[in-house]
Design an enzyme around this catalytic site. Structure first.
Site, PDB file in Angstrom:
ATOM      1  CE  LYS A 202      40.593  37.409  44.880  1.00  0.00           C
ATOM      2  NZ  LYS A 202      39.749  36.736  43.870  1.00  0.00           N
ATOM      3  CB  THR A 256      52.066  25.948  40.860  1.00  0.00           C
ATOM      4  OG1 THR A 256      51.633  24.832  41.648  1.00  0.00           O
ATOM      5  CG2 THR A 256      53.573  26.086  40.997  1.00  0.00           C
ATOM      6  N   GLY A 259      50.901  31.299  42.841  1.00  0.00           N
ATOM      7  CA  GLY A 259      51.723  31.152  44.050  1.00  0.00           C
ATOM      8  C   GLY A 259      53.099  31.766  43.853  1.00  0.00           C
ATOM      9  CD  GLU A 276      46.485  23.512  49.407  1.00  0.00           C
ATOM     10  OE1 GLU A 276      46.912  22.974  48.360  1.00  0.00           O
ATOM     11  OE2 GLU A 276      45.288  23.647  49.675  1.00  0.00           O
ATOM     12  CB  CYS A 310      44.785  21.254  45.556  1.00  0.00           C
ATOM     13  SG  CYS A 310      44.209  21.106  47.240  1.00  0.00           S
ATOM     14  CD  GLU A 411      46.430  21.270  40.046  1.00  0.00           C
ATOM     15  OE1 GLU A 411      46.726  22.441  39.753  1.00  0.00           O
ATOM     16  OE2 GLU A 411      46.206  20.894  41.203  1.00  0.00           O
TER      17      GLU A 411
HETATM   18  P1  NDP Z   1      44.257  30.966  40.576  1.00  0.00           P
HETATM   19  O1  NDP Z   1      45.486  30.546  41.238  1.00  0.00           O
HETATM   20  O2  NDP Z   1      44.334  32.010  39.546  1.00  0.00           O
HETATM   21  O3  NDP Z   1      43.194  31.494  41.653  1.00  0.00           O
HETATM   22  C1  NDP Z   1      43.249  31.337  43.031  1.00  0.00           C
HETATM   23  C2  NDP Z   1      42.903  32.656  43.716  1.00  0.00           C
HETATM   24  O4  NDP Z   1      43.920  33.627  43.480  1.00  0.00           O
HETATM   25  C3  NDP Z   1      41.632  33.293  43.217  1.00  0.00           C
HETATM   26  O5  NDP Z   1      40.994  33.957  44.270  1.00  0.00           O
HETATM   27  C4  NDP Z   1      42.158  34.273  42.206  1.00  0.00           C
HETATM   28  O6  NDP Z   1      41.265  35.282  41.912  1.00  0.00           O
HETATM   29  C5  NDP Z   1      43.375  34.811  42.898  1.00  0.00           C
HETATM   30  N1  NDP Z   1      44.399  35.403  42.045  1.00  0.00           N
HETATM   31  C6  NDP Z   1      44.578  35.297  40.710  1.00  0.00           C
HETATM   32  N2  NDP Z   1      45.654  35.986  40.329  1.00  0.00           N
HETATM   33  C7  NDP Z   1      46.181  36.556  41.429  1.00  0.00           C
HETATM   34  C8  NDP Z   1      47.318  37.364  41.687  1.00  0.00           C
HETATM   35  N3  NDP Z   1      48.149  37.730  40.731  1.00  0.00           N
HETATM   36  N4  NDP Z   1      47.554  37.753  42.949  1.00  0.00           N
HETATM   37  C9  NDP Z   1      46.753  37.368  43.960  1.00  0.00           C
HETATM   38  N5  NDP Z   1      45.669  36.592  43.774  1.00  0.00           N
HETATM   39  C10 NDP Z   1      45.376  36.189  42.528  1.00  0.00           C
HETATM   40  O7  NDP Z   1      43.535  29.696  40.019  1.00  0.00           O
HETATM   41  P2  NDP Z   1      42.452  29.662  38.865  1.00  0.00           P
HETATM   42  O8  NDP Z   1      41.146  29.864  39.489  1.00  0.00           O
HETATM   43  O9  NDP Z   1      42.782  30.589  37.741  1.00  0.00           O
HETATM   44  O10 NDP Z   1      42.627  28.197  38.327  1.00  0.00           O
HETATM   45  C11 NDP Z   1      43.681  27.896  37.413  1.00  0.00           C
HETATM   46  C12 NDP Z   1      44.276  26.554  37.716  1.00  0.00           C
HETATM   47  O11 NDP Z   1      44.811  26.584  39.021  1.00  0.00           O
HETATM   48  C13 NDP Z   1      43.284  25.419  37.746  1.00  0.00           C
HETATM   49  O12 NDP Z   1      43.100  24.877  36.490  1.00  0.00           O
HETATM   50  C14 NDP Z   1      43.942  24.462  38.663  1.00  0.00           C
HETATM   51  O13 NDP Z   1      44.853  23.672  37.950  1.00  0.00           O
HETATM   52  C15 NDP Z   1      44.701  25.329  39.637  1.00  0.00           C
HETATM   53  N6  NDP Z   1      44.004  25.510  40.906  1.00  0.00           N
HETATM   54  C16 NDP Z   1      44.506  24.899  41.985  1.00  0.00           C
HETATM   55  C17 NDP Z   1      43.873  25.011  43.187  1.00  0.00           C
HETATM   56  C18 NDP Z   1      44.392  24.345  44.389  1.00  0.00           C
HETATM   57  O14 NDP Z   1      43.667  24.204  45.361  1.00  0.00           O
HETATM   58  N7  NDP Z   1      45.636  23.953  44.424  1.00  0.00           N
HETATM   59  C19 NDP Z   1      42.636  25.752  43.344  1.00  0.00           C
HETATM   60  C20 NDP Z   1      42.208  26.428  42.147  1.00  0.00           C
HETATM   61  C21 NDP Z   1      42.880  26.280  40.987  1.00  0.00           C
HETATM   62  P3  NDP Z   1      40.096  35.001  40.824  1.00  0.00           P
HETATM   63  O15 NDP Z   1      39.726  33.598  40.875  1.00  0.00           O
HETATM   64  O16 NDP Z   1      39.024  35.821  41.333  1.00  0.00           O
HETATM   65  O17 NDP Z   1      40.629  35.428  39.533  1.00  0.00           O
END
Ligand code: NDP
Length: 818
Positions: A202, A256, A259, A276, A310, A411
């Site tokens: 996804k 996180t 996660g 991660e 990240c 972050e």
């Molecule tokens: P998310 O953790 O929400 O998104 C990461 C992925 O998880 C996306 O594909 C998202 O879908 C999906 N997702 C969201 N909610 C769920 C759930 N309950 N169960 C399973 N999958 C889910 O990150 P965001 O895009 O909302 O970003 C928010 C913050 O996260 C950023 O500001 C940043 O600080 C951090 N972040 C960290 C990353 C890293 O690499 N460590 C990467 C991205 C963000 P969808 O995006 O389609 O809603």
């Protein structure tokens, strides 16, 4: 934005020489637009080898963050779509798994070649959908994607020899973020396929296009239908995917917070999980560093990919004596950065992914300003929303922030670096580790001794010396603490998609199980425990706890009777409570000397333990016979096997080394096996001595300090060990033992923030509880899901799997050459 070019100046060659202004250098998006048009700018999911309509017919727009224009409409996946995709992956699994490794290797290699052939399409599409610069997608993302598939074609080829005794885990659900859409796909899909698994991926809601393009290319490249399925959608789609019972493995990269939710959602399901997550990585500059190089390092650390990384070096820690010079150089360099349209080849920084992210960055920077931080932005910086189209945030330096401030701890995930100063290397390490995260760190010094002294002390999965944000498929990547667990890349990353055959073969405990059902009744506690010392004989035969190298009375002063298999009352064991567990963790936390001891010293202590246990073999055999009702022969065998196992781990202590990864830069990439620190373990009832030794010895051999919960039913096999421990030179705090109602105590350990990893061998419910209760602090867990191990079988009870779970890999990158 820094993109405005004075037309009069660019009119003539002379004018250009005078201003030295950049002209526009656009990359053509023709090919990407043609691809979008070919699909009518409307996409379904890729399930079972073809594009399929979303079950509910719902779609949403994906836009270019640089100007807000709609690129395409993609499917919003729901539970029915996810279910169809998982079924397709299940159907494709047997044939894909049965392929000879060489055939799978050919498929992975074909994927790498197709990525290379279509590099331009993928790079432009990625820049359009994400807003990042073409310079980065073209030179970093896409080449690394190809490299990942090539590297993992190699693992597919070598699977049978290099991972003998392992098999692919099954159907993998993978959820990825928007910051490196195609690269994160590669990090997840390549090892999964190489290991013989099938995938449902996804992508993020903001950036689905490159995953769809890749899935299409994969089909063109001949990947069998159903091996890779892509379901697009938002967080609800991700939640539906990770909740699907058909998955054997979930891999996630993202925040996180999500996660944690995924840890909760997968708890107790027997699903392998790697997370991660976020970071707030330190970038440490010592006073002897080459400051000009360090400044370029900062550019790569925080302004690469708009800081939406990240492992971005988002906390600049500079030694006080060079702080002013470093800041001057950095501010001068910030002036020359260029921010603007992602397809302009001369841009350094592109657009922020979405308004919600821009708002978050703006809010955190404003908050820092309000808290008194000094804020620097280049003179060309337009304030976001000043009439410019697109979502831009200028490179920003927040100086003099307090280590505990929001800006220094949260972050920000944008082009914003906070800076602080330190005086000594010790202070630098303390400041660097003053975060709940632990993803990466960067160390800048010309003194290799200092760099290699500091690197192991940093609580981070990756440490870059005099470099930053360097990645390669041959090197593992992943975090410590709230940055998650598991590794992606390298040999260590492959294990995330494999299971040992012995684990697959295990059967659940049967009806006759001796597993502690978690209630006090099983321990004969009746009304909640006897006052300490009440034994049938009237003599105080109450054993104690073992904490910090000393025998300790339990906090509650309660004991419980230990009844042998024949019903005889054999003594009393202390009924430890949460306070005792906390004391044990505290003692383990202070027992750092054990983790610093050389491997040779640890081996010596384990040999000594074996020797001392062997000297009392008859006594232990007798004890086991009366406790478990084993025959004299079986009880004796349990003791001799325990002695042999201690010998094995004494042998392993200085042999389970790390590796030097062959990364394609001028780097020595050291993969070091580090202990977790405090490791907690809960033992089953069967084979009460051997199980305790089998779990404790590998953990100790690798330098962990252990808090062990022995068999709840027959704890005297453990309490008898105290004297052996006392005479074996084990330093205080290295091994702590708390007896009592195991699952109650295990819950306290699972929730404890100072316990870095936890192993649990017991019932299925207890396993689920440990996974669930550790979600908040995101510790790494290894549980048996109610499956019984034969501790006498060396395949199940000892070896590399135990050592691997007793360590985490830190990759330290050290460049060489002038
Ligand atoms: P998310 O953790 O929400 O998104 C990461 C992925 O998880 C996306 O594909 C998202 O879908 C999906 N997702 C969201 N909610 C769920 C759930 N309950 N169960 C399973 N999958 C889910 O990150 P965001 O895009 O909302 O970003 C928010 C913050 O996260 C950023 O500001 C940043 O600080 C951090 N972040 C960290 C990353 C890293 O690499 N460590 C990467 C991205 C963000 P969808 O995006 O389609 O809603």
């Amino acid at each position: 934005m820094s993109t405005t070019t004075d037309p009069s100046a660019s009119d003539s060659v002379k004018g250009i020489f005078e201003t030295m202004d950049y002209g526009p250098a656009p990359e053509s998006d023709q090919q990407a637009q043609a691809w979008l048009e070919r699909h009518g700018r409307t996409f379904g999911h890729v399930i079972g080898g073809r594009f399929v309509e979303p079950a509910a017919g719902e779609r949403f727009a994906t836009v270019h963050p640089g100007d807000g224009r709609e690129l395409a409409r993609v499917a919003q996946g729901d539970e029915a779509d996810v279910d169809a995709a998982v079924r397709a992956a299940q159907e494709a699994l047997p044939a894909w798994r049965a392929l000879p490794p060489h055939q799978r290797a050919r498929h992975l290699y074909a994927l790498a070649r197709h990525v290379q052939k279509h590099a331009r399409l993928l790079a432009v599409l990625e820049a359009l959908d994400n807003g990042k610069t073409i310079r980065e997608t073209r030179d970093i993302d896409v080449p690394l994607v190809a490299r990942h598939f090539t590297h993992h074609a190699g693992w597919a080829q070598l699977l049978e020899s290099e991972f003998a005794g392992y098999r692919g885990v099954g159907v993998c659900g993978q959820v990825i973020p928007w910051n490196f859409p195609l690269l994160m796909l590669a990090w997840k899909v390549a090892p999964a396929l190489a290991a013989g698994n099938t995938v449902v991926l996804k992508p993020a809601e903001f950036t689905p296009l490159s995953a769809l393009a890749f899935a299409e290319l994969a089909l063109e490249a001949g990947l069998p239908p159903g091996v890779l399925n892509v379901v697009t959608g938002d967080g609800r789609t991700g939640a539906a995917l990770v909740a699907h019972p058909g998955l054997a493995k979930v891999a996630f990269t993202g925040s996180t917070e999500v996660g944690r939710q995924i840890r909760q959602a997968t708890a107790g399901r027997g699903v392998k999980l790697s997370l991660e997550l976020g970071g707030k990585s330190p970038f440490i500059v010592f006073d002897d560093a080459d400051l000009d190089s360090a400044v370029e390092g900062v550019v790569d650390a925080i302004w690469f990919n708009q800081g939406e990384v990240c492992c971005a070096g988002s906390r600049l820690l500079v030694q006080e004596s060079v702080a002013a010079a470093m800041e001057d150089k950095l501010r001068a360099r910030m002036e020359t950065l260029r921010e603007g349209p992602s397809l302009d080849k001369a841009m350094d920084i592109g657009a922020i992914i979405a308004p919600v992210q821009l708002d978050k960055i703006t809010r955190l920077v404003e908050q820092c300003r309000a808290e008194g931080g000094r804020c620097y932005q280049p003179s060309w910086a337009a304030r976001p929303g000043d009439g410019e189209a697109g979502l831009y945030f200028p490179p920003t330096l927040l100086a003099d922030v307090a280590p505990a401030s929001t800006a220094a701890q949260e972050e920000i995930f944008g082009p914003v670096i906070v800076s602080m100063t330190f005086r000594t290397p010790e202070e630098a390490v303390a400041l660097a580790n003053d975060t709940r995260y632990g993803l990466a760190a960067s160390v800048w010094t010309e003194n290799v001794n200092l760099a290699l002294d500091v690197a192991p002390k940093l609580e981070a999965g990756v440490v870059w010396v005099n470099c930053t944000n360097v990645f390669d498929a041959a090197s593992g990547f992943g975090g410590y603490r709230e940055s998650g667990f598991g590794r992606e890349g390298g040999r260590e990353g492959m294990f995330e998609y494999l299971v040992p055959e012995w684990e697959v073969e295990l059967e659940p405990y049967g009806e006759d199980a001796l597993v502690d059902p978690a209630g006090g009744d099983a321990l004969g506690l009746g009304g909640g425990g006897a006052e300490r010392g009440e034994s049938a004989s009237g003599i105080d035969r109450t054993a104690k706890l073992y904490i910090g190298g000393k025998q300790a009375r339990p906090d509650g002063h309660y004991a419980y009777p230990v009844i042998g298999a024949d019903g005889a009352h054999l003594g009393e064991a202390p009924l430890g409570n949460r306070k005792d567990v906390r004391d044990a963790v505290e003692a383990a936390r202070k027992g750092g000397a054990w983790s610093k001891a050389t491997a040779h010293t640890r081996a010596q202590v384990l040999y000594y333990l074996a020797e001392n246990l062997d000297a009392r073999a008859r006594e232990f055999g007798e004890r086991l016979r009366s406790l478990t009702g084993a025959s004299s022969e079986d009880a004796g065998r349990e003791v001799t096997t325990a002695v042999r196992r201690l010998f094995s781990y004494a042998a392993w202590a200085d042999k389970y080394d790390g590796a030097v990864h062959a990364t394609p830069y001028r780097n020595v990439t050291l993969a070091m096996n580090e202990p977790w620190g405090v490791l907690a373990l809960a033992c089953p009832d069967e084979a009460p001595l051997l199980a305790l030794v089998s779990l404790t010895a590998p953990a100790l051999a690798m330098g962990n300090r252990v808090v062990a919960l022995p068999s709840p039913r027959w704890p005297l096999a453990a309490t008898d060990l105290y004297q052996v421990l006392d005479t074996s030179d084990l330093p205080p705090g290295a091994l702590n033992i708390v007896t009592g109602v195991r699952d109650e105590l295990a819950e306290v350990l699972a929730r404890h923030a100072d316990v870095a990893a936890m192993w649990y061998v017991g019932g299925a419910e207890g396993s689920a509880m440990v996974e669930r209760e550790s979600a908040d602090n995101l510790k790494s867990t290894w549980v048996n899901h109610g499956k019984r191990r034969d501790w006498f079988d060396a395949r199940q009870g000892e070896g590399r799997d135990y050592l691997r779970h007793a360590t985490r890999v830190k990759n330290i990158w050290v460049p060489y050459g002038e």
